[in-house]
Design a protein around this motif. Sequence first.
Motif, PDB file in Angstrom:
ATOM      1  N   TYR A  98       0.854  -1.183   0.000  1.00  6.41           N
ATOM      2  CA  TYR A  98       0.000   0.000   0.000  1.00  6.41           C
ATOM      3  C   TYR A  98       0.892   1.236   0.000  1.00  6.41           C
ATOM      4  N   ASN A  99       0.808   2.018  -1.064  1.00  6.80           N
ATOM      5  CA  ASN A  99       1.592   3.246  -1.195  1.00  6.80           C
ATOM      6  C   ASN A  99       0.684   4.463  -1.047  1.00  6.80           C
ATOM      7  N   LYS A 100       1.245   5.518  -0.507  1.00  4.52           N
ATOM      8  CA  LYS A 100       0.484   6.763  -0.333  1.00  4.52           C
ATOM      9  C   LYS A 100       1.439   7.928  -0.566  1.00  4.52           C
ATOM     10  N   ASP A 101       0.991   8.939  -1.294  1.00  5.63           N
ATOM     11  CA  ASP A 101       1.848  10.096  -1.552  1.00  5.63           C
ATOM     12  C   ASP A 101       1.020  11.370  -1.568  1.00  5.63           C
ATOM     13  N   GLN A 144      -1.899  17.512  -4.515  1.00  7.47           N
ATOM     14  CA  GLN A 144      -2.016  16.272  -5.284  1.00  7.47           C
ATOM     15  C   GLN A 144      -1.920  15.093  -4.325  1.00  7.47           C
ATOM     16  N   LEU A 145      -2.961  14.262  -4.314  1.00  8.34           N
ATOM     17  CA  LEU A 145      -3.035  13.135  -3.398  1.00  8.34           C
ATOM     18  C   LEU A 145      -3.094  11.842  -4.196  1.00  8.34           C
ATOM     19  N   GLY A 146      -2.363  10.835  -3.740  1.00  9.34           N
ATOM     20  CA  GLY A 146      -2.352   9.562  -4.439  1.00  9.34           C
ATOM     21  C   GLY A 146      -2.340   8.388  -3.477  1.00  9.34           C
ATOM     22  N   GLU A 147      -3.072   7.338  -3.837  1.00  2.88           N
ATOM     23  CA  GLU A 147      -3.083   6.086  -3.085  1.00  2.88           C
ATOM     24  C   GLU A 147      -2.980   4.929  -4.073  1.00  2.88           C
ATOM     25  N   GLU A 148      -2.257   3.887  -3.685  1.00  9.57           N
ATOM     26  CA  GLU A 148      -2.082   2.754  -4.588  1.00  9.57           C
ATOM     27  C   GLU A 148      -2.026   1.443  -3.808  1.00  9.57           C
ATOM     28  N   PHE A 149      -2.794   0.470  -4.271  1.00  8.07           N
ATOM     29  CA  PHE A 149      -2.749  -0.890  -3.747  1.00  8.07           C
ATOM     30  C   PHE A 149      -2.164  -1.783  -4.840  1.00  8.07           C
ATOM     31  N   THR A 150      -1.193  -2.613  -4.462  1.00  7.62           N
ATOM     32  CA  THR A 150      -0.565  -3.519  -5.410  1.00  7.62           C
ATOM     33  C   THR A 150      -0.618  -4.940  -4.866  1.00  7.62           C
ATOM     34  N   TYR A 154      -4.192  -0.975  -8.215  1.00  7.74           N
ATOM     35  CA  TYR A 154      -5.257   0.021  -8.277  1.00  7.74           C
ATOM     36  C   TYR A 154      -4.704   1.316  -7.696  1.00  7.74           C
ATOM     37  N   ARG A 155      -4.786   2.394  -8.457  1.00  6.78           N
ATOM     38  CA  ARG A 155      -4.261   3.675  -8.004  1.00  6.78           C
ATOM     39  C   ARG A 155      -5.294   4.773  -8.236  1.00  6.78           C
ATOM     40  N   GLU A 156      -5.389   5.686  -7.256  1.00  6.30           N
ATOM     41  CA  GLU A 156      -6.273   6.842  -7.379  1.00  6.30           C
ATOM     42  C   GLU A 156      -5.458   8.110  -7.186  1.00  6.30           C
ATOM     43  N   ASN A 157      -5.552   9.028  -8.139  1.00  2.80           N
ATOM     44  CA  ASN A 157      -4.885  10.327  -8.069  1.00  2.80           C
ATOM     45  C   ASN A 157      -5.937  11.428  -8.083  1.00  2.80           C
ATOM     46  N   VAL A 158      -5.775  12.399  -7.190  1.00  4.45           N
ATOM     47  CA  VAL A 158      -6.691  13.536  -7.137  1.00  4.45           C
ATOM     48  C   VAL A 158      -5.873  14.812  -6.970  1.00  4.45           C
ATOM     49  N   THR A 159      -6.169  15.798  -7.795  1.00  3.13           N
ATOM     50  CA  THR A 159      -5.526  17.108  -7.679  1.00  3.13           C
ATOM     51  C   THR A 159      -6.583  18.139  -7.331  1.00  3.13           C
ATOM     52  N   LYS A 160      -6.357  18.865  -6.233  1.00  5.05           N
ATOM     53  CA  LYS A 160      -7.320  19.873  -5.780  1.00  5.05           C
ATOM     54  C   LYS A 160      -6.636  21.230  -5.676  1.00  5.05           C
ATOM     55  N   VAL A 161      -7.401  22.263  -5.954  1.00  4.07           N
ATOM     56  CA  VAL A 161      -6.923  23.633  -5.835  1.00  4.07           C
ATOM     57  C   VAL A 161      -7.669  24.307  -4.692  1.00  4.07           C
TER      58      VAL A 161
END
Length: 333
Positions: A202-205, A220-226, A260-267
């Motif tokens: 499980y990665n998180k950035d 910018q938020l990211g989560e990834e399950f491998t 599975y990875r989710e990336n979200v960019t918010k202002v």
Amino acid sequence: YNDLDSSFKDFGFQESGTFSTSYGTWNTAFSPENSDGISQVFRQFEQNRKEISERLAIEKFGSTQGLARDTFGYVVGYSKTSQDVLIPAFLAAYSGTNVNAVDLSPFPKLPIPNWSVNYNGLSKLKFVKNWASNIALSHRYSSTYTVGNFLTPSAINRDTAAGVTDFLSQFIIRTVSITERFAPLFGVEVTLVNNVTASVKYNKDRTVNLALGNRQLNEQLGEEFTFGMGYRTKKLKIPIGRTRQLVLDNDINFRLDFSYRENVTKVRNIDVETNIPVLGQTIYSFRPSVEYQINTKLMLRIFYDRRQTNPLTSNQYPTVISSGGFSLRYTIQ
């Protein structure tokens, strides 16, 4: 050169550069958002500005007593949009540091250690040895604070206001950012006694960029399950027809990876109730492969890679990219 006093004078000296240091932001790595998507850390950043303004005024004048204040209650010269106020308030909020203890300089003096931890001692336990030859646990954390560029003003007068209300800063800074990664936050890889392998990570950035010119924060938020599985064997028997078999004498390695990875960019705009997700996507990846060691110098690899991207915003389109093939690798010794 001045002929009157026969000396050289430098009227154009400017100092410029970039700055980067390891930093610690783990205290806010899992800070939640409310139902409207408003970040508690961002709200804390906005609230920190008042105290930072007071601290800067005390540092400069010795006291805030009798000092003029603007319509928002900030000391004149250190307003809520001042660079000198924003950067320490930003660092205090995203590092989880008390606003009264954070350094007022945009250049922290001491780097904060990052770390990496790996452990494989579980495979030495008696009840584990019967079914697993190796169990490896992993964890890694890194966080970096960066000043994109700093430049001394061409005319320095720190006792007068720059523009309308704020004192001129020692350095003009356009952007500061924090890049944080758990890679992985938690990872485990198991090798069974029958040569089957399995792994989960499980990665998180998080990357937070503060633009001081327009006072806008890009997050910018990211989560990834491998997930991965594999099997290595030799003397694999492949049936050909009803009576014949093809025996592969050398090592053959089967591998299947799914992520599975989710990336979200918010202002986020300071002092404006906005939470705009400008970019975002979920990415599914499916990657099976087979490797066969034909001999000591030649390896055959057969692979397939499917990558599906689903956007989270209406200004993007879903995409699917598939590729496959084989490769031969010959090692010259």
